[in-house]
Design a protein around this motif. Structure first.
Motif, PDB file in Angstrom:
ATOM      1  N   LYS A   1      -0.685   2.118  -8.310  1.00 50.14           N
ATOM      2  CA  LYS A   1      -1.040   1.117  -7.306  1.00 50.14           C
ATOM      3  C   LYS A   1      -1.539   1.808  -6.039  1.00 50.14           C
ATOM      4  CE  LYS A   1       2.682  -1.869  -8.877  1.00 50.14           C
ATOM      5  NZ  LYS A   1       3.916  -2.556  -8.454  1.00 50.14           N
TER       6      LYS A   1
ATOM      7  N   LYS B   1     -13.414   1.077  -1.963  1.00 50.53           N
ATOM      8  CA  LYS B   1     -12.494   0.457  -2.928  1.00 50.53           C
ATOM      9  C   LYS B   1     -12.970   0.746  -4.353  1.00 50.53           C
ATOM     10  CE  LYS B   1     -10.638  -3.984  -4.376  1.00 50.53           C
ATOM     11  NZ  LYS B   1     -11.331  -4.784  -5.360  1.00 50.53           N
ATOM     12  N   HIS B   2     -14.249   0.580  -4.587  1.00 49.71           N
ATOM     13  CA  HIS B   2     -14.804   0.819  -5.919  1.00 49.71           C
ATOM     14  C   HIS B   2     -14.642   2.294  -6.329  1.00 49.71           C
ATOM     15  CE1 HIS B   2     -17.222   0.287  -9.454  1.00 49.71           C
ATOM     16  NE2 HIS B   2     -18.098   1.198  -9.034  1.00 49.71           N
TER      17      HIS B   2
ATOM     18  N   GLU C   1     -11.249   2.738  -7.543  1.00 50.80           N
ATOM     19  CA  GLU C   1     -11.128   2.111  -8.859  1.00 50.80           C
ATOM     20  C   GLU C   1     -11.745   2.999  -9.937  1.00 50.80           C
ATOM     21  OE1 GLU C   1     -11.071  -2.570  -7.468  1.00 50.80           O
ATOM     22  OE2 GLU C   1     -13.003  -1.605  -7.893  1.00 50.80           O
TER      23      GLU C   1
ATOM     24  N   GLU D   1      -9.506   5.335 -11.257  1.00 51.62           N
ATOM     25  CA  GLU D   1      -8.516   4.627 -12.063  1.00 51.62           C
ATOM     26  C   GLU D   1      -7.264   4.221 -11.307  1.00 51.62           C
ATOM     27  OE1 GLU D   1      -7.920   6.681 -15.792  1.00 51.62           O
ATOM     28  OE2 GLU D   1     -10.071   6.729 -16.186  1.00 51.62           O
TER      29      GLU D   1
ATOM     30  N   ASP E   1      -5.210   1.371  -9.262  1.00 46.39           N
ATOM     31  CA  ASP E   1      -5.129  -0.083  -9.260  1.00 46.39           C
ATOM     32  C   ASP E   1      -5.063  -0.540  -7.800  1.00 46.39           C
ATOM     33  OD1 ASP E   1      -4.636  -2.758  -9.748  1.00 46.39           O
ATOM     34  OD2 ASP E   1      -2.601  -2.448 -10.507  1.00 46.39           O
ATOM     35  N   VAL E   2      -6.224  -0.819  -7.218  1.00 50.41           N
ATOM     36  CA  VAL E   2      -6.295  -1.190  -5.801  1.00 50.41           C
ATOM     37  C   VAL E   2      -5.770  -2.612  -5.645  1.00 50.41           C
ATOM     38  CG1 VAL E   2      -7.767  -1.415  -3.766  1.00 50.41           C
ATOM     39  CG2 VAL E   2      -8.278   0.336  -5.486  1.00 50.41           C
TER      40      VAL E   2
END
Length: 189
Positions: A122, A145-146, A149, A152, A154-155
């Protein structure tokens, strides 16, 4: 649950530090174990782009504090990463750290880290800015944010605290509860 906070601001008593600490405080109140890192206190050198982290069993050729931070990330369940927005993007301290996260990009190709090292961890990604317009840097925030992600993570949330030119974050009573609730939600999920 173990949660680490990473403060990517050179100001230890500044808004970013206060925001990350409030989120961690909310997590602690729910029983989480927390640990805090100030990137400005660590010796983290820029990525050399040599691909050693992906092409050898030795991992990164740079021997600095990033190894300690990577192993701490591996042992954590969640990360709270905070940066001020400087010149429309993250701070220099944050950028060096993020560039060094390249070793985690598609970890299946790198024997240096366990395959599951980032997958599913997380992440709360938080920014703060002087400008009161919360949408002003949204494109950059979405991009960042991307990027996490793609690594890997979990934003879970990306709180953006605005209007910091009008006074310190700790003077805004509305933020205390909101940020502590963000930390609590990491544990209660």
């Amino acid at each position: 649950m173990k949660i680490i906070g990473i403060i990517a601001s050179p100001r230890k008593e500044g808004n970013t530090a206060w925001i990350v600490n409030k989120i961690l405080e909310g997590a602690k109140e729910q029983g989480a174990e927390t640990q805090l890192f100030y990137l400005s206190d660590l010796n983290i050198k820029p990525c050399q782009g040599c691909f050693s982290c992906h092409n050898s069993d030795q991992g990164c050729v740079i021997k600095d504090d990033m190894q300690k931070l990577n192993y701490t990330i591996d042992s954590a369940n969640a990360i709270v990463f905070g940066s001020p927005i400087y010149m429309t993007q993250m701070s220099a301290q944050a950028k060096i750290f993020v560039d060094r996260m390249f070793s985690r990009f598609s970890p299946r190709y790198s024997p240096y880290f366990k395959e599951e090292s980032a997958a599913g961890k997380k992440l709360i990604l938080t920014f703060n800015q002087g400008n009161p317009d919360s949408s002003l840097f949204q494109t950059y925030i979405d991009y960042t944010k991307h990027m996490f992600e793609l690594l890997e993570f979990d934003v879970k949330e990306v709180p953006v605290i605005t209007g910091m030119r009008n006074g310190p974050a700790q003077e805004r009573k509305d933020l205390n509860t909101v940020l502590k609730n963000t930390g609590s939600s990491l544990v209660s999920e």
